[in-house]
Design a protein around this motif. Structure first.
Motif, mmCIF file in Angstrom:
data_model
loop_
_atom_site.group_PDB
_atom_site.id
_atom_site.type_symbol
_atom_site.label_atom_id
_atom_site.label_comp_id
_atom_site.label_asym_id
_atom_site.label_seq_id
_atom_site.Cartn_x
_atom_site.Cartn_y
_atom_site.Cartn_z
ATOM 1 N N PRO A 1 0.817 -1.221 0.000
ATOM 2 C CA PRO A 1 0.000 0.000 0.000
ATOM 3 C C PRO A 1 0.846 1.264 0.000
ATOM 4 N N LYS A 2 2.099 1.119 0.403
ATOM 5 C CA LYS A 2 3.004 2.273 0.380
ATOM 6 C C LYS A 2 3.248 2.730 -1.051
ATOM 7 N N TRP A 3 3.392 1.777 -1.975
ATOM 8 C CA TRP A 3 3.706 2.103 -3.359
ATOM 9 C C TRP A 3 2.465 2.230 -4.229
ATOM 10 N N VAL A 4 1.421 1.460 -3.922
ATOM 11 C CA VAL A 4 0.184 1.524 -4.714
ATOM 12 C C VAL A 4 -0.997 1.618 -3.751
ATOM 13 N N PRO A 5 -1.198 2.788 -3.138
ATOM 14 C CA PRO A 5 -2.244 2.927 -2.117
ATOM 15 C C PRO A 5 -3.653 2.641 -2.629
ATOM 16 N N GLN A 6 -3.882 2.857 -3.909
ATOM 17 C CA GLN A 6 -5.222 2.648 -4.460
ATOM 18 C C GLN A 6 -5.656 1.187 -4.394
ATOM 19 N N MET A 7 -4.706 0.267 -4.296
ATOM 20 C CA MET A 7 -5.026 -1.158 -4.259
ATOM 21 C C MET A 7 -5.022 -1.729 -2.834
ATOM 22 N N ALA A 8 -4.898 -0.878 -1.831
ATOM 23 C CA ALA A 8 -4.786 -1.335 -0.445
ATOM 24 C C ALA A 8 -6.024 -2.092 0.035
ATOM 25 N N ASP A 9 -7.165 -1.846 -0.582
ATOM 26 C CA ASP A 9 -8.414 -2.480 -0.140
ATOM 27 C C ASP A 9 -8.818 -3.656 -1.027
ATOM 28 N N SER A 10 -7.877 -4.229 -1.759
ATOM 29 C CA SER A 10 -8.214 -5.325 -2.677
ATOM 30 C C SER A 10 -8.828 -6.529 -1.977
ATOM 31 N N ALA A 11 -8.373 -6.836 -0.763
ATOM 32 C CA ALA A 11 -8.943 -7.973 -0.038
ATOM 33 C C ALA A 11 -10.427 -7.749 0.222
ATOM 34 N N GLU A 12 -10.788 -6.533 0.616
ATOM 35 C CA GLU A 12 -12.199 -6.224 0.860
ATOM 36 C C GLU A 12 -12.996 -6.276 -0.430
ATOM 37 N N VAL A 13 -12.403 -5.828 -1.517
ATOM 38 C CA VAL A 13 -13.078 -5.883 -2.818
ATOM 39 C C VAL A 13 -13.407 -7.338 -3.166
ATOM 40 N N PHE A 14 -12.436 -8.221 -3.025
ATOM 41 C CA PHE A 14 -12.663 -9.626 -3.383
ATOM 42 C C PHE A 14 -13.684 -10.285 -2.464
ATOM 43 N N ARG A 15 -13.677 -9.907 -1.205
ATOM 44 C CA ARG A 15 -14.641 -10.520 -0.278
ATOM 45 C C ARG A 15 -16.057 -10.009 -0.514
ATOM 46 N N THR A 16 -16.192 -8.811 -1.052
ATOM 47 C CA THR A 16 -17.498 -8.199 -1.283
ATOM 48 C C THR A 16 -18.085 -8.580 -2.630
ATOM 49 N N LEU A 17 -17.236 -8.824 -3.570
ATOM 50 C CA LEU A 17 -17.612 -9.057 -4.967
ATOM 51 C C LEU A 17 -18.547 -10.253 -5.136
ATOM 52 N N GLN A 18 -19.618 -10.051 -5.914
ATOM 53 C CA GLN A 18 -20.509 -11.149 -6.289
ATOM 54 C C GLN A 18 -20.031 -11.694 -7.633
ATOM 55 N N LYS A 19 -19.391 -12.831 -7.614
ATOM 56 C CA LYS A 19 -18.772 -13.361 -8.829
ATOM 57 C C LYS A 19 -19.804 -14.048 -9.721
ATOM 58 N N ARG A 20 -19.599 -13.890 -11.017
ATOM 59 C CA ARG A 20 -20.475 -14.508 -12.010
ATOM 60 C C ARG A 20 -19.848 -15.807 -12.502
ATOM 61 N N LEU A 21 -20.679 -16.794 -12.726
ATOM 62 C CA LEU A 21 -20.222 -18.079 -13.236
ATOM 63 C C LEU A 21 -19.580 -17.885 -14.605
ATOM 64 N N GLY A 22 -18.414 -18.467 -14.798
ATOM 65 C CA GLY A 22 -17.750 -18.396 -16.086
ATOM 66 C C GLY A 22 -16.821 -17.209 -16.257
ATOM 67 N N VAL A 23 -16.774 -16.324 -15.262
ATOM 68 C CA VAL A 23 -15.902 -15.150 -15.323
ATOM 69 C C VAL A 23 -14.739 -15.351 -14.359
ATOM 70 N N THR A 24 -13.538 -15.033 -14.797
ATOM 71 C CA THR A 24 -12.378 -15.097 -13.905
ATOM 72 C C THR A 24 -12.058 -13.693 -13.400
ATOM 73 N N TYR A 25 -11.538 -13.643 -12.174
ATOM 74 C CA TYR A 25 -11.235 -12.361 -11.521
ATOM 75 C C TYR A 25 -9.789 -12.403 -11.004
ATOM 76 N N PRO A 26 -8.815 -12.301 -11.901
ATOM 77 C CA PRO A 26 -7.418 -12.377 -11.456
ATOM 78 C C PRO A 26 -6.994 -11.180 -10.622
ATOM 79 N N ALA A 27 -5.970 -11.399 -9.801
ATOM 80 C CA ALA A 27 -5.369 -10.327 -9.004
ATOM 81 C C ALA A 27 -3.874 -10.302 -9.291
ATOM 82 N N LEU A 28 -3.325 -9.111 -9.381
ATOM 83 C CA LEU A 28 -1.887 -8.969 -9.587
ATOM 84 C C LEU A 28 -1.174 -9.156 -8.254
ATOM 85 N N ILE A 29 -0.114 -9.949 -8.255
ATOM 86 C CA ILE A 29 0.656 -10.138 -7.027
ATOM 87 C C ILE A 29 2.157 -10.068 -7.356
#
Length: 308
Positions: A53-81
Motif C-alpha cells: 500500500p506504500k507504493w500503490v495505495p489505491q489497491m490497499a483495499d483489494s482484499a475487501e473488494v474480493f470478499r465483497t464481490l458477487q462473482k459470475r459463473l464463467g468469469v475469472t477475476y485475477p489479481a496482480l501479485i
C-alpha cells in the motif's frame, strides 16, 4: 496468417486503470465497476492487486473488494501479485487466479520493483510453487516490450527470453505489454514472430497503451499475426506511474468496435461497456478516453443506430 474468429478480452481497468487514480476510489465503486463489466460479458476482469500500500495505495483495499464481490459463473477475476506475501494475502481473500509480472528491460525492472530481471524471476519461484500447490492459475505479464523509459529500445530477443522463463515456470498465458505505448505495427509484428518461436501464439496475449495513438493499429497487426487475446481498460483508464508520459491502456470500447467491425466474436456487449465507461469517467471526474464509447452513446442519444 488467418485472423482469429473469436477473441478473449481481458479487462484490466479495475486494477491497471484505477491504481493510477490520485483520489481513493471507494470499495463499493470498485465492486460495482467489476460487476458491471462482468455482466456485460467480459470473460476476465482483473479485480485488484495485493501489492504494498506504500507504493500503490489505491489497491490497499483489494482484499475487501474480493470478499465483497458477487462473482459470475464463467468469469475469472485475477489479481496482480508481486511476491509470496502478496499471494498469501490473495489466497486468504479467496482469489483463484493471479497475474505475475516481469520486465523485458533491466532499467524498468530496477526502477519499478527495485531488482534485476534475474532477481525478479527468482522471487517468483516460491510464488509458482505455492500457486501450483493450491491449484491457482497464473498469468504472466512482460512489460516494456517495445521500449523502456530508461533503457530506450528493447530487443525482441529480451522479450522472448523473459516470456519463455514465465512459461517454463508455469504461466498458462503470457501478456506482452507495451507499457509506454511506443510500439508501431511493423515492430509489433516482428516482435510477435520472434516470441512465437518459443511460445505458441495461442498462449500469447497483447497489452497496449495508447501514448502515441498506435494502440488499435497494434491490435490489428497482432490479429494479423494470429493473436486472439487482448487486454484493455474501460474508458481507457490507466497509465504507468513508473513510465513518464505513458497514457492509459487502449479502451475496451475501442477494441470491441474494431473486433466487431471485423466480425470477430467476443461475447461482450459494446453498449453496456460504453455505458460503464461513461459512468466511471463521470464518477472519477475524468475525461472518457474512449472515442468509440463516446460515439456509441452520442449516436444512441440522438436516435441513430451504430450497427456494432
Amino acid at each position: 496468417m488467418r485472423m482469429p474468429e473469436r477473441v478473449r478480452v481481458v479487462e484490466v481497468g479495475p486494477r491497471d486503470g484505477l491504481q493510477n487514480e490520485s483520489t481513493q476510489v471507494p470499495v463499493a465503486v470498485k465492486v460495482e465497476l467489476i460487476e458491471r463489466l462482468a455482466k456485460a460479458g467480459l470473460p476476465a476482469v482483473e479485480a485488484g492487486a495485493f501489492v504494498s500500500p506504500k507504493w500503490v495505495p489505491q489497491m490497499a483495499d483489494s482484499a475487501e473488494v474480493f470478499r465483497t464481490l458477487q462473482k459470475r459463473l464463467g468469469v475469472t477475476y485475477p489479481a496482480l501479485i508481486p511476491n509470496l506475501r502478496g499471494l498469501e494475502a490473495a489466497i486468504a481473500a479467496g482469489v483463484n487466479e493471479i497475474a505475475v509480472f516481469v520486465s523485458a528491460s533491466e532499467g524498468f525492472s530496477l526502477k519499478n520493483i527495485a531488482c534485476s530481471r534475474a532477481e525478479s524471476l527468482a522471487r517468483l519461484r516460491d510464488v509458482f510453487d505455492l500457486a501450483i500447490t493450491r491449484g491457482i492459475r497464473v498469468r504472466g505479464y512482460v512489460s516494456c516490450i517495445a521500449g523502456c523509459p530508461y533503457d530506450g529500445d528493447v530487443p525482441p530477443a529480451e522479450v522472448a527470453a523473459m516470456a519463455h522463463e514465465l512459461l517454463v515456470m508455469g504461466c498458462y498465458e503470457i501478456s506482452l505489454g507495451d507499457t509506454i505505448g511506443v510500439g508501431t505495427a511493423r515492430q509489433i509484428r516482428n516482435l510477435i514472430s520472434q516470441v512465437a518461436t518459443t511460445i505458441p501464439r495461442e498462449r500469447i496475449a497483447m497489452h497496449f497503451h495508447d501514448t502515441y495513438g498506435q494502440g488499435i493499429a497494434n491490435v490489428l497487426a497482432s490479429l494479423e499475426e494470429g493473436i486472439a487475446v487482448f487486454d484493455s481498460s474501460v474508458a481507457g483508464l490507466g497509465g504507468c506511474p513508473y513510465a513518464p508520459g505513458a497514457s492509459g491502456n487502449i479502451a475496451t470500447e475501442d477494441l470491441l468496435y474494431l473486433l466487431h467491425g471485423l466480425e470477430i466474436s467476443t461475447g461482450v456487449d459494446l453498449e453496456a461497456i460504453a455505458e460503464t465507461g461513461d459512468w466511471i469517467s463521470r464518477l472519477l471526474g475524468r475525461h472518457n478516453e474512449s472515442r468509440a464509447g463516446r460515439a456509441v452513446l452520442a449516436r444512441r442519444h440522438s436516435g441513430g443506430q451504430d450497427g456494432r
